[in-house]
Scaffold this motif. Structure first.
Motif, short mmCIF file in Angstrom:
data_model
loop_
_atom_site.label_atom_id
_atom_site.label_comp_id
_atom_site.label_asym_id
_atom_site.label_seq_id
_atom_site.Cartn_x
_atom_site.Cartn_y
_atom_site.Cartn_z
N GLY A 190 0.80 -1.22 0.00
CA GLY A 190 0.00 0.00 0.00
C GLY A 190 0.82 1.26 0.00
N SER A 191 2.11 1.15 -0.36
CA SER A 191 2.99 2.33 -0.39
C SER A 191 2.87 3.02 -1.74
CB SER A 191 4.44 1.91 -0.15
OG SER A 191 4.58 1.24 1.08
N ARG A 192 3.59 4.14 -1.87
CA ARG A 192 3.56 4.89 -3.12
C ARG A 192 4.10 4.04 -4.25
NH1 ARG A 192 6.74 7.89 -6.39
NH2 ARG A 192 5.80 9.71 -7.39
N VAL A 193 3.44 4.09 -5.39
CA VAL A 193 3.81 3.28 -6.55
C VAL A 193 4.36 4.17 -7.65
CG1 VAL A 193 2.93 1.79 -8.37
CG2 VAL A 193 2.15 1.48 -6.02
N GLY A 194 5.52 3.81 -8.18
CA GLY A 194 6.13 4.55 -9.27
C GLY A 194 6.38 3.67 -10.46
N PRO A 195 7.08 4.17 -11.48
CA PRO A 195 7.30 3.41 -12.71
C PRO A 195 7.98 2.06 -12.48
CG PRO A 195 7.84 5.71 -13.05
CD PRO A 195 7.58 5.55 -11.58
N VAL A 196 8.86 1.96 -11.48
CA VAL A 196 9.57 0.69 -11.30
C VAL A 196 8.65 -0.41 -10.79
CG1 VAL A 196 11.88 1.69 -11.04
CG2 VAL A 196 10.40 1.46 -9.05
N ALA A 197 7.44 -0.06 -10.34
CA ALA A 197 6.47 -1.10 -10.00
C ALA A 197 6.05 -1.86 -11.25
CB ALA A 197 5.25 -0.49 -9.30
N ASP A 198 5.92 -1.15 -12.37
CA ASP A 198 5.62 -1.80 -13.64
C ASP A 198 6.78 -2.71 -14.07
OD1 ASP A 198 3.12 -0.67 -13.89
OD2 ASP A 198 3.78 0.96 -15.21
N LEU A 199 8.01 -2.29 -13.77
CA LEU A 199 9.17 -3.12 -14.13
C LEU A 199 9.19 -4.40 -13.31
CD1 LEU A 199 11.99 -0.46 -14.63
CD2 LEU A 199 10.36 -1.40 -16.29
N TYR A 200 8.74 -4.33 -12.06
CA TYR A 200 8.63 -5.54 -11.25
C TYR A 200 7.62 -6.50 -11.89
CZ TYR A 200 7.99 -8.61 -7.21
OH TYR A 200 7.92 -9.71 -6.38
N ALA A 201 6.46 -5.95 -12.28
CA ALA A 201 5.45 -6.78 -12.94
C ALA A 201 6.00 -7.38 -14.23
CB ALA A 201 4.19 -5.97 -13.22
N LEU A 202 6.77 -6.58 -14.97
CA LEU A 202 7.41 -7.08 -16.18
C LEU A 202 8.34 -8.25 -15.84
CD1 LEU A 202 8.16 -6.88 -19.21
CD2 LEU A 202 9.94 -5.24 -18.53
N GLY A 203 9.08 -8.13 -14.74
CA GLY A 203 9.95 -9.21 -14.31
C GLY A 203 9.17 -10.49 -14.03
N CYS A 204 8.01 -10.34 -13.38
CA CYS A 204 7.16 -11.51 -13.12
C CYS A 204 6.70 -12.16 -14.42
CB CYS A 204 5.95 -11.10 -12.28
SG CYS A 204 6.32 -10.54 -10.59
N ILE A 205 6.34 -11.32 -15.39
CA ILE A 205 5.86 -11.84 -16.69
C ILE A 205 7.00 -12.52 -17.44
CG2 ILE A 205 4.95 -11.16 -18.94
CD1 ILE A 205 3.53 -8.82 -17.40
#
Length: 422
Positions: A190-205
């Motif tokens: 629930g913390s602040r989300v920035g562009p690198v959150a999308d990169l984490y999701a990309l890593g999961c994919i």
């Protein structure tokens, strides 16, 4: 809602694509511009009353967020409106297969293919992040692979704007937006989300494309969130030995728990993926000429409604004639193409020849001269090879020549093909 319903006095629903907790997505046709579209509805009656204002605001934000992204990897937005109590968003209808289904079929993708898909996603994310948008729900279910190998990123419905002017993330109290299997640790917390959150999701994919399974597996959402926040980072080479070490290291960095330890940008990740493309471009070149051959697709495909094979040839042709008389040439052509794919008739039968002639004429009328010319030439070749109707073959050659002339020189009137469908 039912097929043939009209929305906004110009869109005709053709078939349902899917539905979620608060809405539905339909394939449809824009009658005014004669093109297939996807129509996404927010069914406000299905939203809890105390959440309707937030849901409507988020829905409108999706329209704005997607419309502002001028990138070939993002479906174009055409319209936004209201239909009764419902809101609707009209978008480009994308032909292809959902990445989740592709992974399920292949289990593990070749390294070069996984790298190419990831690099194309990076290109979209780079455009989104430069526009101050974070997707926040990147997952294989909202990534579509087109027949040319291009990737389309769908559903910016929970995208958060980074700019101070619209600081609200539209997060309902007590809820975490995103999908647990691909959610960044900071997002799970629930913390602040920035562009690198999308990169984490990309890593999961990327991990799932290579290993055939997501990096973490759990029986419920809370447990999955805890794994993302505290479990050790999995090593992809423990599940697949042919992944290059440098790619495994990049994947490890993408899955870092601390956002500061991930690569700094999507553009940087795209560069780091380049060595693993196997000499193939990350972004496919212009699509090859379209044909009437069947294309494997999911319900998100941009095909017209495909009628059951039991429909009578005469009835389907009459329906196409009716559409053509209203200048809905593309819809008529795709109706016939769908029927042609499903009908159990010998390729040399007169019905098939008639349908192919109709389809080529309709594409000519729609202004798709390159495609029409190729279809006329292909039909002429088949007729001459079978020696069944040499006069019609010559007619097809003349029409193909007309298409070439129109493409090469000043526009002139195109001979009407509607009467050939009689």
């Amino acid at each position: 809602m039912q097929a043939r319903d009209r929305i906004g006095d110009r869109y005709e629903l053709t078939y349902p694509i899917g539905r979620g907790g608060m809405g539905q997505v339909w394939a449809g046709y824009d009658e005014r511009l004669d093109r297939p579209v996807a129509i996404k509805f927010l069914r406000q009656s299905e939203v809890p009353e105390d959440e309707r204002a937030v849901a409507a605001k988020r829905f409108r934000r999706e329209a704005r967020a997607t419309a502002r992204l001028d990138h070939p990897g993002v479906p174009a937005v055409y319209d936004l409106g209201e239909h009764g109590e419902d809101l609707y968003l009209v978008m480009q209808l994308v032909r292809g297969i959902v990445l989740a289904d592709h992974i399920a079929e292949q289990e593990r993708l070749p390294v070069h293919e996984a790298a190419s898909i990831a690099a194309q996603i990076c290109s979209v994310l780079d455009a989104a992040h430069r526009a101050s948008l974070v997707h926040r729900d990147l997952k294989p279910q909202n990534l579509v692979l087109t027949p040319t190998g291009a990737v389309k990123v769908l559903d910016f419905g929970v995208a958060a704007l980074l700019g101070p002017a619209e600081a609200s993330r539209l997060t309902t109290t007590g809820r975490t937006l995103g999908t647990p299997a691909y959610i960044a640790p900071e997002q799970a917390a629930g913390s602040r989300v920035g562009p690198v959150a999308d990169l984490y999701a990309l890593g999961c994919i990327l991990y799932e494309m290579l290993a055939g399974r997501p990096p973490y597996q759990a029986t419920n959402a809370p447990e999955m969130l805890r794994l993302h926040m505290g479990a050790p980072i999995p090593i992809v080479t423990e599940h697949r030995s042919d992944v290059p070490d440098d790619l495994a290291h990049l994947l490890f960095c993408l899955l870092a728990k601390d956002p500061a330890e991930r690569p700094p940008s999507a553009a940087e990740v795209e560069k780091l993926l380049a060595p693993f493309l196997g000499g193939r471009p990350a972004h496919p070149s212009a699509p090859p000429p379209r044909t009437s051959d069947p294309v494997g697709s999911t319900p998100t495909a941009d095909a017209a409604f495909v009628p059951p094979s039991r429909q009578d040839f005469t009835v389907v042709r009459a329906r196409a004639q009716q559409l053509a008389e209203h200048e809905r040439f593309v819809q008529a052509a795709e109706l016939l193409e769908g029927f042609l794919r499903t009908c159990d008739v010998h390729p040399g039968a007169w019905q098939v020849v008639a349908l192919r002639m109709d389809i080529a004429n309709l594409h000519m009328l729609a202004g798709d001269l390159r495609r029409a010319g190729q279809q006329f030439e292909a039909l002429a070749d088949d007729l001459e090879q079978a020696a069944t109707d040499l006069d019609l073959a010559e007619n097809c050659r003349r029409r193909a020549a007309t298409c070439r002339q129109e493409l090469a020189g000043p526009a002139s009137s195109i001979t009407s093909g509607i009467d050939t469908m009689a």
